[in-house]
Design a protein around this motif. Sequence first.
Motif, PDB file in Angstrom:
ATOM      1  N   ILE A  91       0.874  -1.173   0.000  1.00 53.51           N
ATOM      2  CA  ILE A  91       0.000   0.000   0.000  1.00 53.51           C
ATOM      3  C   ILE A  91       0.911   1.222   0.000  1.00 53.51           C
ATOM      4  N   HIS A  92       0.663   2.147  -0.927  1.00 53.12           N
ATOM      5  CA  HIS A  92       1.605   3.254  -1.094  1.00 53.12           C
ATOM      6  C   HIS A  92       0.927   4.489  -1.671  1.00 53.12           C
ATOM      7  N   ASP A  93       1.610   5.605  -1.613  1.00 51.84           N
ATOM      8  CA  ASP A  93       1.202   6.785  -2.377  1.00 51.84           C
ATOM      9  C   ASP A  93       2.409   7.286  -3.160  1.00 51.84           C
ATOM     10  N   HIS A  94       2.251   8.444  -3.806  1.00 48.57           N
ATOM     11  CA  HIS A  94       3.219   8.841  -4.823  1.00 48.57           C
ATOM     12  C   HIS A  94       3.782  10.239  -4.604  1.00 48.57           C
ATOM     13  N   LEU A  95       4.949  10.457  -5.192  1.00 54.27           N
ATOM     14  CA  LEU A  95       5.615  11.758  -5.106  1.00 54.27           C
ATOM     15  C   LEU A  95       4.991  12.804  -6.016  1.00 54.27           C
ATOM     16  N   ILE A 142      -3.641   7.047  -2.104  1.00 50.46           N
ATOM     17  CA  ILE A 142      -3.128   5.811  -1.495  1.00 50.46           C
ATOM     18  C   ILE A 142      -3.809   4.618  -2.139  1.00 50.46           C
ATOM     19  N   HIS A 143      -3.003   3.671  -2.582  1.00 49.90           N
ATOM     20  CA  HIS A 143      -3.595   2.479  -3.217  1.00 49.90           C
ATOM     21  C   HIS A 143      -2.644   1.290  -3.177  1.00 49.90           C
ATOM     22  N   ARG A 144      -3.221   0.150  -3.596  1.00 53.20           N
ATOM     23  CA  ARG A 144      -2.438  -1.064  -3.798  1.00 53.20           C
ATOM     24  C   ARG A 144      -2.892  -1.661  -5.125  1.00 53.20           C
TER      25      ARG A 144
HETATM   26 FE   LIG Z   1       0.952   3.370  -7.366  1.00 50.67          FE
END
Ligand SMILES: [Fe+2]
Length: 188
Positions: A91-95, A142-144
Motif C-alpha cells: 500500500i503506497h502513495d506517490h511523489l 493511497i492504493h495497492r
Molecule cells: Fe501506485
Amino acid sequence: MTITTQSKAQDLSALVTDLDHAVRSTTGNDLETLDAVCEALRPALACSGLLLPEQRIGDPSAYRSHVLHVAPDGAFSLVALVWLPGQATAIHDHLSWCVVGVYEGAEHETRYRLTPDDRLVEAGSAIAFPGDVSGLLPPGDIHRVHNTSDTTAISLHVYGADLSVVGSSIRRAYPEWMRQPVLGEASN
Ligand SMILES: [Fe+2]
C-alpha cells in the motif's frame, strides 16, 4: 502553412513524443496534465509491438519495473511494470501525479483513505483491463495494485517526476498493520 498532427503512438518513440507534448501543452495545472497524459497514453495500449521482449520480463520475487524513458529535464518518466500472477505492490502513495494504463492482463486496484488516527480504510476497488487508463493525484492517492489473475499483467505508468533522480515514484509505503480489516476479514 504548417500542419502539425499528433501521432497515435505506433511505437515507443511516438508515445514519448505524445507524452512530452501532453506534459508541456498544459499550463501547469496537474488536473489538466492528468487528462492530457491519459489521452496521450491510451492509443499506445493497443499497440502490440510497443515493448521489447526484455521490457516484458517479470521477476518471480516481486513485480518488476522497466524504466522506458525519462525526459531530459526530468519533467516526466515512463515505466512499464510487470506483475506475475499473484504479485502486488505494498500500500503506497506517490511523489507526483501518475497516469496508469493497462497494456496486458488485468490489475486489481484497491484505494485507501488515511483516517485522523492513522488507520487505512478501504475506499473502493476496481479491476482494470487492457486499454483502461486512470490518473492519481496526491494527496489522497493511497492504493495497492494486485495481479489477481493467472496471467502476467503489464501496465504503463507515467509520473510527473524524474525517476533517474528520485529512483522510485513511491512517497510512502504503508505497513499492513495500519490497514483496517474489512467486514468479514479476520483481524489480529
Ligand atoms: Fe501506485
